[in-house]
Design a protein around this motif. Structure first.
Motif, short mmCIF file in Angstrom:
data_model
loop_
_atom_site.label_atom_id
_atom_site.label_comp_id
_atom_site.label_asym_id
_atom_site.label_seq_id
_atom_site.Cartn_x
_atom_site.Cartn_y
_atom_site.Cartn_z
N GLY A 3 37.08 30.18 51.67
CA GLY A 3 36.49 30.88 50.53
C GLY A 3 35.39 30.07 49.86
O GLY A 3 35.40 28.84 49.91
N PRO A 4 34.42 30.75 49.21
CA PRO A 4 33.30 30.08 48.56
C PRO A 4 33.67 29.57 47.16
O PRO A 4 33.74 30.35 46.21
N LEU A 5 33.86 28.29 47.02
CA LEU A 5 34.29 27.73 45.73
C LEU A 5 33.25 27.93 44.63
O LEU A 5 33.61 28.04 43.45
N CYS A 6 31.97 28.02 44.98
CA CYS A 6 30.94 28.21 43.96
C CYS A 6 31.09 29.56 43.25
O CYS A 6 30.56 29.75 42.17
N PRO A 8 38.06 32.09 44.89
CA PRO A 8 38.09 33.52 44.60
C PRO A 8 38.88 34.34 45.62
O PRO A 8 39.21 35.48 45.35
N TRP A 9 39.17 33.78 46.77
CA TRP A 9 39.88 34.54 47.79
C TRP A 9 41.39 34.53 47.62
O TRP A 9 42.03 35.57 47.68
N HIS A 10 42.00 33.36 47.47
CA HIS A 10 43.46 33.29 47.41
C HIS A 10 43.99 32.40 46.29
O HIS A 10 45.19 32.13 46.24
N PRO A 47 47.09 27.91 47.99
CA PRO A 47 47.56 27.59 49.34
C PRO A 47 46.70 26.61 50.13
O PRO A 47 46.96 26.39 51.31
N ALA A 48 45.69 26.00 49.54
CA ALA A 48 44.85 25.05 50.29
C ALA A 48 45.68 23.84 50.72
O ALA A 48 46.40 23.26 49.91
#
Length: 102
Positions: free
Chosen positions: A49-52, A64-66, A81-82
């Motif tokens: 996912g794009p952290l920005c 923004p994804w999980h 969950p990273a």
């Protein structure tokens, strides 16, 4: 040998916001925390996912994804969950230019 590269100007990243930059094929998220700039890899270690684009709360950004949480000052993963942290880059401001060490 690492060198500082100009990636943005201070006018491009308002306080509490982020900007995606690409340097030598690396996607890097630059965050403005009350006028202090921090840079980490843009790609979440969970599924990319794009952290920005994540929500910034203090020094923490949520994917923004999980919803994985990272410290933007260190790249350390703070919440699942990273599975692992992201790289952190040195940042400096020269005049109005923001530079990242690559």
């Amino acid at each position: 040998m690492p060198e500082f590269r100009r990636v943005a100007t201070i006018d491009e990243i308002p306080i509490g916001q982020a900007k995606l930059v690409e340097v030598d094929g690396n996607e890097i998220a630059i965050f403005n925390l009350d006028g202090s700039y921090h840079a980490i890899d843009n790609t979440c270690t969970h599924v990319g996912g794009p952290l920005c684009e994540g929500e910034l709360a203090g020094t923490e950004v949520s994917c923004p994804w999980h919803g994985a949480v990272f410290d933007v000052t260190s790249g350390q993963v703070l919440g699942p969950p990273a599975p692992e942290s992201v790289a952190r880059y040195n940042v400096r401001v020269e005049g109005s230019d923001i530079e990242v060490e690559i």
